[in-house]
Design a protein around this motif. Sequence first.
Motif, PDB file in Angstrom:
ATOM      1  N   GLU A 180      22.234 -23.793 -54.233  1.00  0.00           N
ATOM      2  CA  GLU A 180      22.049 -24.620 -53.042  1.00  0.00           C
ATOM      3  C   GLU A 180      23.418 -25.002 -52.475  1.00  0.00           C
ATOM      4  O   GLU A 180      24.288 -25.424 -53.233  1.00  0.00           O
TER       5      GLU A 180
ATOM      6  N   ALA B 287      23.953 -32.782 -60.070  1.00  0.00           N
ATOM      7  CA  ALA B 287      23.008 -31.925 -60.769  1.00  0.00           C
ATOM      8  C   ALA B 287      22.236 -31.089 -59.754  1.00  0.00           C
ATOM      9  O   ALA B 287      22.358 -31.311 -58.550  1.00  0.00           O
ATOM     10  N   MET B 288      21.445 -30.144 -60.265  1.00  0.00           N
ATOM     11  CA  MET B 288      20.722 -29.246 -59.355  1.00  0.00           C
ATOM     12  C   MET B 288      19.330 -28.957 -59.900  1.00  0.00           C
ATOM     13  O   MET B 288      19.171 -28.620 -61.065  1.00  0.00           O
ATOM     14  N   GLU B 289      18.364 -29.059 -59.010  1.00  0.00           N
ATOM     15  CA  GLU B 289      16.951 -29.035 -59.387  1.00  0.00           C
ATOM     16  C   GLU B 289      16.324 -27.650 -59.490  1.00  0.00           C
ATOM     17  O   GLU B 289      15.119 -27.507 -59.285  1.00  0.00           O
TER      18      GLU B 289
ATOM     19  N   HIS C 238      15.802 -38.011 -60.665  1.00  0.00           N
ATOM     20  CA  HIS C 238      15.917 -37.404 -59.336  1.00  0.00           C
ATOM     21  C   HIS C 238      15.629 -35.899 -59.393  1.00  0.00           C
ATOM     22  O   HIS C 238      14.799 -35.389 -58.631  1.00  0.00           O
ATOM     23  N   GLU C 239      16.297 -35.195 -60.293  1.00  0.00           N
ATOM     24  CA  GLU C 239      16.111 -33.729 -60.333  1.00  0.00           C
ATOM     25  C   GLU C 239      14.696 -33.381 -60.780  1.00  0.00           C
ATOM     26  O   GLU C 239      14.078 -32.458 -60.261  1.00  0.00           O
TER      27      GLU C 239
ATOM     28  N   HIS D  30      12.300 -33.745 -57.945  1.00  0.00           N
ATOM     29  CA  HIS D  30      12.407 -32.662 -56.960  1.00  0.00           C
ATOM     30  C   HIS D  30      11.382 -31.551 -57.219  1.00  0.00           C
ATOM     31  O   HIS D  30      11.059 -30.791 -56.308  1.00  0.00           O
TER      32      HIS D  30
ATOM     33  N   LYS E 233      13.549 -33.475 -48.417  1.00  0.00           N
ATOM     34  CA  LYS E 233      13.482 -33.504 -49.878  1.00  0.00           C
ATOM     35  C   LYS E 233      14.443 -34.532 -50.473  1.00  0.00           C
ATOM     36  O   LYS E 233      14.126 -35.147 -51.471  1.00  0.00           O
ATOM     37  N   GLU E 234      15.625 -34.734 -49.844  1.00  0.00           N
ATOM     38  CA  GLU E 234      16.607 -35.606 -50.482  1.00  0.00           C
ATOM     39  C   GLU E 234      16.304 -37.091 -50.265  1.00  0.00           C
ATOM     40  O   GLU E 234      16.348 -37.876 -51.204  1.00  0.00           O
TER      41      GLU E 234
ATOM     42  N   TYR F  94      25.565 -32.824 -47.193  1.00  0.00           N
ATOM     43  CA  TYR F  94      24.941 -33.507 -48.333  1.00  0.00           C
ATOM     44  C   TYR F  94      25.558 -34.903 -48.354  1.00  0.00           C
ATOM     45  O   TYR F  94      26.391 -35.231 -49.200  1.00  0.00           O
TER      46      TYR F  94
ATOM     47  N   TYR G 173      21.009 -38.596 -47.733  1.00  0.00           N
ATOM     48  CA  TYR G 173      20.463 -39.077 -49.000  1.00  0.00           C
ATOM     49  C   TYR G 173      20.066 -40.560 -48.915  1.00  0.00           C
ATOM     50  O   TYR G 173      18.895 -40.899 -49.029  1.00  0.00           O
TER      51      TYR G 173
ATOM     52  N   GLU H 174      34.354 -26.852 -51.073  1.00  0.00           N
ATOM     53  CA  GLU H 174      33.380 -27.938 -51.014  1.00  0.00           C
ATOM     54  C   GLU H 174      34.009 -29.254 -51.495  1.00  0.00           C
ATOM     55  O   GLU H 174      33.843 -30.314 -50.878  1.00  0.00           O
TER      56      GLU H 174
HETATM   57  N1  B3K Z   1      20.018 -30.593 -54.364  1.00  0.00           N
HETATM   58  C1  B3K Z   1      21.252 -30.745 -55.057  1.00  0.00           C
HETATM   59  C2  B3K Z   1      22.452 -30.819 -54.177  1.00  0.00           C
HETATM   60  C3  B3K Z   1      23.041 -29.510 -53.832  1.00  0.00           C
HETATM   61  C4  B3K Z   1      24.346 -29.711 -53.113  1.00  0.00           C
HETATM   62  C5  B3K Z   1      24.884 -28.455 -52.634  1.00  0.00           C
HETATM   63  N2  B3K Z   1      26.167 -28.599 -52.003  1.00  0.00           N
HETATM   64  C6  B3K Z   1      21.251 -31.960 -55.931  1.00  0.00           C
HETATM   65  C7  B3K Z   1      20.287 -33.008 -55.567  1.00  0.00           C
HETATM   66  O1  B3K Z   1      20.332 -33.609 -54.535  1.00  0.00           O
HETATM   67  O2  B3K Z   1      19.391 -33.209 -56.336  1.00  0.00           O
END
Ligand code: B3K
Length: 897
Positions: free
Chosen positions: A124, A265-267, A300-301, A304, A322-323, A390, A395, A847
């Motif tokens: 992502e 983190a990443m979901e 949070h993850e 998701h 989603k966020e 992001y 958020y 980034e």
């Molecule tokens: N969805 C990811 C964030 C990804 C960021 C990419 N630059 C984490 C989160 O919000 O749960």
Amino acid sequence: MTQNTPTTIHRLDYREYPFNITNVGLHFDLHETATRITSTLSVSSKENQPADLVLNGEDIKLVAISLNGQTLEEQQYSINEQTLVVPALQGQFELSIVSECNPAENSTLMGLYVSGNSFFTQCEAEGFRRITFFPDRPDVMSIYTVSICADKARYPYLLSNGNLCASTDLPDGRHQVTWEDPFRKPSYLFALVAGDFDIREKRATTQSGRDVLLQVYSDKGSGHQTEWALESLENAMKWDEERFGLELDLDRFMIVAVRDFNMGAMENKGLNIFNAAYVLADPNTATDANYEGIESVIGHEYFHNWTGNRITCRDWFQLSLKEGLTVFRDQEFSADMMARNLDASAAASARAIKRIDDVTRLRTAQFPEDAGPMAHPIRPESYQEIGNFYTATVYEKGAEVIRMQHTLLGEEGFRAGMDEYFRRHDGQAVTCDDFINVMESVYQQRNPGKDLALFRNWYSQAGTPRVTVRLDYDEAQQRCAVTLSQDCAPVGVEKLQDGFVKQPFHIPFAMGFISQSGQPITLHLEGQQHATVLLELKEQSQTWHFDQVPERPIPSLLRDFSAPVIVDYPWTNQELAILCAHDSNPFSRWEAVQELSSRELLRIANTLAQGAQPTLDSALLHVWKTNLGDPNLDAGYRAWLLTLPAEKILAERMNPIAPVAIAKAREFVRQELARGLLDLWLQTLSQHETPGAYSPDPVNAGRRSLKNLALAYLLSIQNPQAIQAAFAQYQNASNMTDRIGALSPLVSYYEGDERDEALAQFYEQWQHDPLVVDKWFALQANARNATAQTILGLMAHPAFNLRNPNRARSLIFQFCINNTEGLHQEDGSGYEFWADQVIALNSINPEIAARLARVMDNWSRYSPALKSGMLQALKRVEAHPGLSKNVFEIVSKALNI
Ligand code: B3K
Ligand code: ZN
């Protein structure tokens, strides 16, 4: 990385992808410097005419391409730095692509990369295109089957999304596994991990009685630090079942910790990849705040999986779909966790603490963003680089926009809305409009004649509305009129649009009345009685008439922060002092303290900016005395009441911003409050020990927080007894919260040799643990006397590594974001340092570089003496050859305001 011709992408330009990619087969032959990927796509056209098949691909080498088994010659496709296009395709076909990438050299941490001895991915938003050629957009959803082949001794665990369905040893010491994910997903949710790990696992039973396996993978030797993560995961799973009726849909849910990661983190579906900072904890290495952060990010993850993965975004403009929603869900999860097992009043105070914490984050990070060159609605209209969006707006403000819907619908109505959202859209890629349409349908059923038409402006307009409150009391009639007026000037890109006129917002505004003696006054409105009334401001200005008001009331406004707005009301300081001591709403009581102390701090900052000597108003000392000495207040809540407003929050109220004067004003007030209440602070220090085994629960964490706050106040005046107590606490601490709680103020305020000895000893003791070494760097970056020179010195330390985002954040970001006096040195050395680091990071990790670049967002609002140095530094970055589009977007927007 060298494309600084900006292409702006607009929300309204969305076009559907002309093909369905029903199945994706991926085969990975993993090698550190040359990984070969074979991708087999089952494709069918959506339309009855030929269309070009456009695939994204960046920094990867095309090895071969074939269509229905026939190799394509070079003239049968076109390829450039960003896309691979096979022209005029129609019907059903299979496309097979072999490509190669270099994970060891990938310092961007997007796509496939090596960290330590393992392989990881981050896709992502647009990282999948760095792995293979693919329509890398969230509305292309496919079933993935993934096989991975690697050396077995070095990479015994080969993981991907879904279920493990085959595993074989190969003759050359390699082995191969195959994973199948039964759910359609977009490419950004793909994940792969290969390495050797410690595993902590647990079986759990879902609400419907299914047996599932929960696993946490971490570096070899760190398995003892994953207990809290696994417990948090299980709590998250149960909570989503209880509060939203949502159950885990896979047989296995994996979390893997990685040391090099761009964010928290990443979901990824079934295979969450986490920054180790949000997984690893034990009492000796992690603070209470770390424990809280881990619980929240794990929640949070996990959440998701339904809000993000099962229902995903149609395009990246919908990110807040989603966020924002998932942040709202994680905030509620944390609040419920904090309040569990407590009596009603302790639970209310625990919930207030969570709300105060979230609102503070919003005001510190999002309000300034919404007032600067990067201001955007929670659903942006355009971007150059989605990685820059992001944001705190998407958020945190996104979560506030969901929370307002929760407030307007009530818990039951909101739950009904969520149920309906899944009924309508499960398995789809949708928009923010789809979400609000669902919520509106439920709202209308429950509130005939009303709608959320105006509410939608929260999605399309940026900026923080200001709500001005006017109160007219008619003593003879015992009536009180409350008039709310809203105003929100154009911000960010809105300012560049000719004739842009802002529409009013639909603002849920909760308020109460307090008497001059501090008692709550019941609100009588249109025949109804309320302790707290929810007004709905939908026009530029509206008036409400309250009856049976026995005296001129003191209004307690925006209770629980019912909308992300700024309130303007001319309370007298005496009225605020009454609210500070008596408001029955714990959030608003804290707000009153914030307002009173902000006024005083700004007055003192202005005095200091003029070179005069300030004095502290005794009213503030009195409020501190009352709250510090009130044994009925929970310790954690008291710590928040006694914490001065953050510098960034104060800066939003100053024009032009004089950051050093703000920092000095806080210091002055802190010292005056320390001197004026010396005995009470010393008492507080000795009365809030937490003996026994460490527990991160809110009661114990609250006691530590109050005690360490007392220590910080006392050390600010170098009180000898407190210095002694701090050294003793540092030496004897049985947990990291207390160790840091003592060392941090010592580093800032104590200048003897013992300070350096303690710092050296800290490093000596913890050098084996990277997350603790991060704390060691952060502590010094935040120290009051640190300058750019200090940071450059620390960057020469063997433990410093610019390629590791956690390390860069712990030292460089901490200094640039939090160390006001260090950054804003009059000689411009802070700004020079900032520019050098943005440039250095730009070529390693765009980034991360772009995040650092944002430090100068609001340069034009600073006092003239500082502005020119900031401008010069920004221009130097902008002129740097080879600027990434990430950094380019940030600095060019900052310069074009
Ligand atoms: N969805 C990811 C964030 C990804 C960021 C990419 N630059 C984490 C989160 O919000 O749960
Ligand atoms: Zn998220």
